[in-house]
Design an enzyme around this catalytic site. Structure first.
Site, PDB file in Angstrom:
ATOM      1  N   GLN A  44      -7.584 -13.308   5.168  1.00 26.04           N
ATOM      2  CA  GLN A  44      -8.268 -12.068   4.775  1.00 26.04           C
ATOM      3  C   GLN A  44      -8.580 -12.125   3.287  1.00 26.04           C
ATOM      4  O   GLN A  44      -7.675 -12.237   2.457  1.00 26.04           O
ATOM      5  CB  GLN A  44      -7.368 -10.858   5.082  1.00 26.04           C
ATOM      6  CG  GLN A  44      -8.030  -9.526   4.789  1.00 26.04           C
ATOM      7  CD  GLN A  44      -7.124  -8.337   5.034  1.00 26.04           C
ATOM      8  OE1 GLN A  44      -6.824  -7.566   4.121  1.00 26.04           O
ATOM      9  NE2 GLN A  44      -6.667  -8.180   6.283  1.00 26.04           N
ATOM     10  N   ARG A  55     -18.160   9.218   7.003  1.00 26.48           N
ATOM     11  CA  ARG A  55     -18.115   7.811   6.592  1.00 26.48           C
ATOM     12  C   ARG A  55     -17.377   6.960   7.614  1.00 26.48           C
ATOM     13  O   ARG A  55     -17.770   5.818   7.890  1.00 26.48           O
ATOM     14  CB  ARG A  55     -17.440   7.701   5.232  1.00 26.48           C
ATOM     15  CG  ARG A  55     -17.564   6.347   4.586  1.00 26.48           C
ATOM     16  CD  ARG A  55     -18.960   6.101   4.070  1.00 26.48           C
ATOM     17  NE  ARG A  55     -19.274   6.971   2.936  1.00 26.48           N
ATOM     18  CZ  ARG A  55     -20.373   6.868   2.199  1.00 26.48           C
ATOM     19  NH1 ARG A  55     -21.250   5.931   2.482  1.00 26.48           N
ATOM     20  NH2 ARG A  55     -20.607   7.699   1.217  1.00 26.48           N
ATOM     21  N   LEU A  69     -17.951  -3.568   0.576  1.00 25.26           N
ATOM     22  CA  LEU A  69     -18.888  -2.746  -0.188  1.00 25.26           C
ATOM     23  C   LEU A  69     -18.698  -2.936  -1.687  1.00 25.26           C
ATOM     24  O   LEU A  69     -19.222  -2.150  -2.491  1.00 25.26           O
ATOM     25  CB  LEU A  69     -18.722  -1.264   0.172  1.00 25.26           C
ATOM     26  CG  LEU A  69     -18.663  -0.923   1.663  1.00 25.26           C
ATOM     27  CD1 LEU A  69     -18.610   0.584   1.857  1.00 25.26           C
ATOM     28  CD2 LEU A  69     -19.837  -1.526   2.419  1.00 25.26           C
ATOM     29  N   GLY A  70     -17.960  -3.971  -2.069  1.00 22.80           N
ATOM     30  CA  GLY A  70     -17.722  -4.203  -3.490  1.00 22.80           C
ATOM     31  C   GLY A  70     -16.992  -3.046  -4.134  1.00 22.80           C
ATOM     32  O   GLY A  70     -17.317  -2.647  -5.258  1.00 22.80           O
ATOM     33  N   GLU A  94     -19.882   6.426  10.319  1.00 25.51           N
ATOM     34  CA  GLU A  94     -20.947   5.531   9.847  1.00 25.51           C
ATOM     35  C   GLU A  94     -20.508   4.080   9.923  1.00 25.51           C
ATOM     36  O   GLU A  94     -21.263   3.213  10.381  1.00 25.51           O
ATOM     37  CB  GLU A  94     -21.300   5.898   8.402  1.00 25.51           C
ATOM     38  CG  GLU A  94     -22.311   4.982   7.734  1.00 25.51           C
ATOM     39  CD  GLU A  94     -22.504   5.310   6.252  1.00 25.51           C
ATOM     40  OE1 GLU A  94     -22.996   4.444   5.514  1.00 25.51           O
ATOM     41  OE2 GLU A  94     -22.160   6.437   5.843  1.00 25.51           O
ATOM     42  N   ASN A  95     -19.294   3.809   9.485  1.00 27.75           N
ATOM     43  CA  ASN A  95     -18.793   2.430   9.509  1.00 27.75           C
ATOM     44  C   ASN A  95     -18.609   1.914  10.932  1.00 27.75           C
ATOM     45  O   ASN A  95     -18.975   0.785  11.247  1.00 27.75           O
ATOM     46  CB  ASN A  95     -17.474   2.348   8.746  1.00 27.75           C
ATOM     47  CG  ASN A  95     -17.629   2.613   7.252  1.00 27.75           C
ATOM     48  OD1 ASN A  95     -18.725   2.500   6.707  1.00 27.75           O
ATOM     49  ND2 ASN A  95     -16.546   2.982   6.607  1.00 27.75           N
ATOM     50  N   HIS A 123       0.310 -11.644   1.716  1.00 29.09           N
ATOM     51  CA  HIS A 123      -0.730 -10.905   0.995  1.00 29.09           C
ATOM     52  C   HIS A 123      -1.340 -11.694  -0.164  1.00 29.09           C
ATOM     53  O   HIS A 123      -2.509 -11.519  -0.491  1.00 29.09           O
ATOM     54  CB  HIS A 123      -0.130  -9.599   0.459  1.00 29.09           C
ATOM     55  CG  HIS A 123      -1.109  -8.498   0.277  1.00 29.09           C
ATOM     56  ND1 HIS A 123      -0.748  -7.179   0.240  1.00 29.09           N
ATOM     57  CD2 HIS A 123      -2.455  -8.496   0.114  1.00 29.09           C
ATOM     58  CE1 HIS A 123      -1.821  -6.416   0.080  1.00 29.09           C
ATOM     59  NE2 HIS A 123      -2.863  -7.202  -0.010  1.00 29.09           N
ATOM     60  N   TYR A 135       0.821  -1.217   0.000  1.00 29.91           N
ATOM     61  CA  TYR A 135       0.000   0.000   0.000  1.00 29.91           C
ATOM     62  C   TYR A 135       0.853   1.264   0.000  1.00 29.91           C
ATOM     63  O   TYR A 135       0.348   2.346  -0.286  1.00 29.91           O
ATOM     64  CB  TYR A 135      -0.918   0.039   1.232  1.00 29.91           C
ATOM     65  CG  TYR A 135      -1.921  -1.073   1.328  1.00 29.91           C
ATOM     66  CD1 TYR A 135      -2.133  -1.977   0.293  1.00 29.91           C
ATOM     67  CD2 TYR A 135      -2.680  -1.234   2.494  1.00 29.91           C
ATOM     68  CE1 TYR A 135      -3.048  -3.004   0.412  1.00 29.91           C
ATOM     69  CE2 TYR A 135      -3.607  -2.256   2.614  1.00 29.91           C
ATOM     70  CZ  TYR A 135      -3.782  -3.138   1.578  1.00 29.91           C
ATOM     71  OH  TYR A 135      -4.703  -4.144   1.707  1.00 29.91           O
ATOM     72  N   SER A 152      -3.632 -13.985   3.264  1.00 23.95           N
ATOM     73  CA  SER A 152      -4.670 -13.185   2.618  1.00 23.95           C
ATOM     74  C   SER A 152      -4.841 -13.678   1.188  1.00 23.95           C
ATOM     75  O   SER A 152      -3.857 -14.038   0.528  1.00 23.95           O
ATOM     76  CB  SER A 152      -4.269 -11.704   2.621  1.00 23.95           C
ATOM     77  OG  SER A 152      -5.259 -10.900   2.019  1.00 23.95           O
TER      78      SER A 152
END
Length: 291
Positions: free
Chosen positions: A171, A251, A200-201, A254-255, A109, A45, A149
């Site tokens: 994961q 957001r 959430l795709g 919200e999550n 990963h 990342y 993962s």
């Protein structure tokens, strides 16, 4: 709870695709202030340094009342870092980037090495040597838990032939359009905790109502939940931890608020389980073809 007895938060902050240093540091600081206690990153990342700076500032700020033990950090071995020596070096680099002397959870990963075709027979050799490195790092205390993962059931079954310590986490992408029931059950049967990413795709499931009309049916019945919260609760209720990514305060909140929401009912879960196989799809990389 992981197989080694550690307790991992069930909701965390995903940081994939967040590379701008100022944005990453702001988001991590805001998330921690809100109550997030799991930060998920990866060497691929390219944001570990920014996360390390943000967390160090919090740990050194007496007003935050936080210390290193309060935050669960997950990072991952990139496909180009496969191999025993490379994996040892990768973890040491991540420790430096994250400004910590241990990582709570470290994952392989991807089950293949970069630069090779999926059918390359040497993938197994690489992931086996990488896993042996993670086992040694676990014994040394540099990582408190180890896992994988994007491993399919086949890749996990193969590990029983060489792993002295079985993975504590797998994961993978998981949502109603890609429910992976066989993989979920295998992980459950073998005491491997599942962590869902892309719940959430990649945003498609909440932005395009035509992709998952069943989600709108549940949303109509649950005015107390947003579409994103429904999908995250779906993941939790399927036994997975969830690590949604967000970059704005509303957001993020919200999550995190799903922890105080009423669970989906059996009827609501059935609505999301009625999707025929021919409509199922994944939005991220999938390792089924990796030998």
């Amino acid at each position: 709870m992981l197989s080694n007895g550690l307790l991992m938060p069930s909701v965390g902050l995903g940081t994939w695709q967040q590379r701008d240093p100022e944005t990453v540091q702001r988001v991590v600081a805001q998330a921690v202030d809100m109550g997030y206690r799991l930060i998920d990153t990866a060497s691929a990342y390219r944001n570990e340094q920014s996360i390390g700076r943000a967390l160090a500032q919090k740990f050194n700020d007496s007003r935050s009342n936080l210390s290193r033990k309060d935050i669960w950090i997950t990072s991952k071995l990139a496909p180009k870092q496969h191999g025993y020596d490379q994996a040892i070096a990768a973890v040491n680099e991540s420790l430096t980037n994250l400004q910590t002397d241990y990582i709570d959870l470290y994952l392989i990963h991807w089950p293949g090495v970069s630069g090779r075709a999926p059918e390359y027979p040497g993938h197994r050799k690489y992931r086996e040597s990488s896993w042996k490195a993670l086992e040694d790092l676990y014994r040394s205390g540099k990582v408190r838990a180890i896992g994988v993962s994007n491993y399919t059931k086949r890749h996990l079954q193969e590990m029983s032939e060489y792993a002295k310590i079985l993975p504590m986490i797998n994961q993978c992408e998981l949502h109603p359009l890609f429910p992976q029931p066989d993989l979920l059950q295998y992980c459950k049967d073998n005491n491997i905790l599942f962590t869902a990413y892309a719940s959430l795709g990649e945003g498609a499931l909440i932005s395009d109502h035509a992709i998952l009309p069943e989600l709108q049916d549940v949303s109509n019945a649950r005015s107390d939940l947003t579409r994103a919260q429904i999908l995250l609760l779906w993941g939790l209720q399927h036994g997975a931890a969830v690590i949604p990514k967000a970059s704005i305060v509303a957001r993020l909140q919200e999550n995190l608020d799903i922890l105080s929401k009423k669970p989906l009912s059996d009827i609501e879960l059935d609505m999301l389980a009625s999707i025929p196989a021919e409509r199922q799809r994944h939005f991220c990389w999938h390792a089924e073809s990796v030998s």
